[in-house]
Scaffold this motif. Structure first.
Motif, PDB file in Angstrom:
ATOM      1  N   TRP A 155       0.828  -1.208   0.000  1.00 53.90           N
ATOM      2  CA  TRP A 155       0.000   0.000   0.000  1.00 53.90           C
ATOM      3  C   TRP A 155       0.863   1.258   0.000  1.00 53.90           C
ATOM      4  O   TRP A 155       0.450   2.293  -0.552  1.00 53.90           O
ATOM      5  N   ARG A 156       2.054   1.181   0.589  1.00 56.62           N
ATOM      6  CA  ARG A 156       2.937   2.350   0.585  1.00 56.62           C
ATOM      7  C   ARG A 156       3.415   2.652  -0.840  1.00 56.62           C
ATOM      8  O   ARG A 156       3.515   3.822  -1.239  1.00 56.62           O
ATOM      9  N   GLU A 157       3.709   1.606  -1.598  1.00 59.42           N
ATOM     10  CA  GLU A 157       4.115   1.808  -2.986  1.00 59.42           C
ATOM     11  C   GLU A 157       2.961   2.393  -3.790  1.00 59.42           C
ATOM     12  O   GLU A 157       3.170   3.281  -4.628  1.00 59.42           O
ATOM     13  N   VAL A 158       1.753   1.901  -3.536  1.00 58.69           N
ATOM     14  CA  VAL A 158       0.579   2.443  -4.218  1.00 58.69           C
ATOM     15  C   VAL A 158       0.370   3.896  -3.822  1.00 58.69           C
ATOM     16  O   VAL A 158       0.069   4.757  -4.664  1.00 58.69           O
ATOM     17  N   ARG A 159       0.533   4.195  -2.557  1.00 63.08           N
ATOM     18  CA  ARG A 159       0.406   5.581  -2.084  1.00 63.08           C
ATOM     19  C   ARG A 159       1.351   6.497  -2.849  1.00 63.08           C
ATOM     20  O   ARG A 159       0.956   7.576  -3.311  1.00 63.08           O
ATOM     21  N   ASP A 160       2.581   6.071  -3.000  1.00 68.58           N
ATOM     22  CA  ASP A 160       3.572   6.917  -3.664  1.00 68.58           C
ATOM     23  C   ASP A 160       3.264   7.083  -5.148  1.00 68.58           C
ATOM     24  O   ASP A 160       3.526   8.142  -5.724  1.00 68.58           O
ATOM     25  N   ARG A 161       2.717   6.045  -5.772  1.00 63.94           N
ATOM     26  CA  ARG A 161       2.340   6.161  -7.188  1.00 63.94           C
ATOM     27  C   ARG A 161       1.079   6.987  -7.364  1.00 63.94           C
ATOM     28  O   ARG A 161       0.910   7.678  -8.370  1.00 63.94           O
ATOM     29  N   ALA A 162       0.168   6.904  -6.396  1.00 61.63           N
ATOM     30  CA  ALA A 162      -1.123   7.576  -6.526  1.00 61.63           C
ATOM     31  C   ALA A 162      -0.978   9.086  -6.499  1.00 61.63           C
ATOM     32  O   ALA A 162      -1.744   9.808  -7.153  1.00 61.63           O
ATOM     33  N   GLY A 163      -0.025   9.590  -5.737  1.00 61.46           N
ATOM     34  CA  GLY A 163       0.131  11.029  -5.617  1.00 61.46           C
ATOM     35  C   GLY A 163      -0.767  11.600  -4.540  1.00 61.46           C
ATOM     36  O   GLY A 163      -1.693  10.946  -4.044  1.00 61.46           O
ATOM     37  N   ALA A 164      -0.516  12.854  -4.199  1.00 63.20           N
ATOM     38  CA  ALA A 164      -1.179  13.475  -3.055  1.00 63.20           C
ATOM     39  C   ALA A 164      -2.688  13.592  -3.234  1.00 63.20           C
ATOM     40  O   ALA A 164      -3.451  13.420  -2.275  1.00 63.20           O
ATOM     41  N   HIS A 165      -3.132  13.871  -4.463  1.00 64.48           N
ATOM     42  CA  HIS A 165      -4.573  14.108  -4.648  1.00 64.48           C
ATOM     43  C   HIS A 165      -5.388  12.841  -4.414  1.00 64.48           C
ATOM     44  O   HIS A 165      -6.324  12.836  -3.617  1.00 64.48           O
ATOM     45  N   TRP A 166      -5.029  11.765  -5.128  1.00 64.44           N
ATOM     46  CA  TRP A 166      -5.806  10.530  -4.960  1.00 64.44           C
ATOM     47  C   TRP A 166      -5.610   9.970  -3.562  1.00 64.44           C
ATOM     48  O   TRP A 166      -6.557   9.483  -2.947  1.00 64.44           O
ATOM     49  N   TRP A 167      -4.388  10.058  -3.038  1.00 66.84           N
ATOM     50  CA  TRP A 167      -4.158   9.520  -1.703  1.00 66.84           C
ATOM     51  C   TRP A 167      -4.971  10.257  -0.645  1.00 66.84           C
ATOM     52  O   TRP A 167      -5.321   9.687   0.383  1.00 66.84           O
ATOM     53  N   SER A 168      -5.328  11.515  -0.882  1.00 63.97           N
ATOM     54  CA  SER A 168      -6.100  12.267   0.106  1.00 63.97           C
ATOM     55  C   SER A 168      -7.439  11.617   0.399  1.00 63.97           C
ATOM     56  O   SER A 168      -7.975  11.746   1.508  1.00 63.97           O
ATOM     57  N   THR A 169      -8.005  10.884  -0.565  1.00 65.92           N
ATOM     58  CA  THR A 169      -9.235  10.128  -0.314  1.00 65.92           C
ATOM     59  C   THR A 169      -8.968   8.637  -0.178  1.00 65.92           C
ATOM     60  O   THR A 169      -9.659   7.951   0.573  1.00 65.92           O
ATOM     61  N   MET A 170      -7.952   8.136  -0.889  1.00 68.39           N
ATOM     62  CA  MET A 170      -7.629   6.717  -0.773  1.00 68.39           C
ATOM     63  C   MET A 170      -7.245   6.348   0.657  1.00 68.39           C
ATOM     64  O   MET A 170      -7.522   5.230   1.113  1.00 68.39           O
ATOM     65  N   ARG A 171      -6.611   7.253   1.360  1.00 76.47           N
ATOM     66  CA  ARG A 171      -6.158   6.987   2.722  1.00 76.47           C
ATOM     67  C   ARG A 171      -7.312   6.701   3.677  1.00 76.47           C
ATOM     68  O   ARG A 171      -7.119   6.109   4.742  1.00 76.47           O
ATOM     69  N   LEU A 172      -8.533   7.075   3.293  1.00 75.62           N
ATOM     70  CA  LEU A 172      -9.708   6.821   4.116  1.00 75.62           C
ATOM     71  C   LEU A 172     -10.233   5.399   3.942  1.00 75.62           C
ATOM     72  O   LEU A 172     -11.026   4.931   4.767  1.00 75.62           O
ATOM     73  N   ALA A 173      -9.831   4.739   2.868  1.00 78.11           N
ATOM     74  CA  ALA A 173     -10.336   3.387   2.596  1.00 78.11           C
ATOM     75  C   ALA A 173      -9.591   2.365   3.445  1.00 78.11           C
ATOM     76  O   ALA A 173      -8.397   2.501   3.718  1.00 78.11           O
TER      77      ALA A 173
END
Length: 261
Positions: A155-173
């Protein structure tokens, strides 16, 4: 904020609701997103305001519960959404759904036809996808095993690929929710989401970024009565990239459906 228990264990789906007239409009987000963040500007746009609007967070996402015992198949998501809509006393809704949410909406309309009067799909997943390590989106997430993703740091690798915008909501999942949802999304359904969409009897519109034209399978969709509409100056997140054009396209789709009734 409203909520409804949607599993036997009491897990709750939550949604932001805007009052207004029927038919209700139901907005459904994509993988790792949340409907209030993606759809509030659309729901209150002058071309669309005035209808009862439910900005729903699917189970495992946003404000909703994140059970680890839930399978997060597209069918499970659709059935949980159906339970929430029934609790909200919604029938014959106009459903506007993005990406994975569009896949869920197609399954919802197929399994619970009384709940959906028309569909506006926003660059939705209609076909199975390969699992591709390092790829953005569901293909990259599903390339990990669940253990690799949740406990192994995938998930950390996905976080880094997703970027700040998508991670801002992805982090809630929930991590399990994110991985299982992505995995079942790339596997698709049987029949496929595209085949289900072709067979639905309700008015259907498919919006996609104009830069991606031609959309694969447009001829078959059009032959089945699906309006396939390109939207200019946007990427996958059409409602965020070009909110004015998106609101116009959604309003035109719903008005077109009204004229066809």
């Amino acid at each position: 904020m409203h909520s409804a228990a949607v599993t036997a264990e009491g897990d709750r789906i939550r949604w932001v609701e805007l009052p207004g007239r029927d038919p209700a409009r139901v907005y459904v987000h994509g993988l790792g997103a949340t409907s209030p963040a993606y759809f509030t500007a659309t729901a209150v746009h002058p071309l669309l305001a005035g209808h009862r609007s439910l900005l729903v967070d699917l189970l495992g996402h946003g404000h909703s519960d994140r059970p680890t015992s839930f399978a997060y198949t597209l069918e499970d998501h659709a059935d949980a959404l159906a339970a929430a809509l029934r609790t909200a006393r919604v029938t014959a809704a106009e459903v506007v759904a993005h990406s994975m949410g569009g896949s869920v909406a197609v399954v919802l309309a197929a399994r619970h036809p009384e709940l959906v009067s028309r569909l506006v799909l926003v660059d939705a997943n209609l076909d199975p996808l390969p699992r591709l390590p390092g790829a953005p989106g569901s293909s990259g997430i599903a390339a990990y095993s669940e253990e690799e993703f949740v406990a192994g740091g995938g998930w950390r690798e996905v976080r880094d690929r997703a970027g700040a915008h998508w991670w801002s909501t992805m982090r809630l999942a929930g991590l399990e929710a994110l991985h299982r949802s992505a995995s079942h999304l790339v596997d698709g359904t049987e029949p496929t989401m595209r085949e289900l969409l072709l067979a639905l009897p309700v008015p259907r519109t498919f919006l996609f970024p104009e830069a991606d034209a031609p959309f694969p399978g447009t001829d078959g969709l059009t032959a089945a009565g699906v309006s396939v509409i390109p939207v200019p100056d946007c990427g996958h997140n059409i409602m965020l990239d070009n909110p004015e054009a998106f609101a116009r396209a959604v309003a035109e789709a719903l008005n077109r459906a009204d004229e066809g009734d």
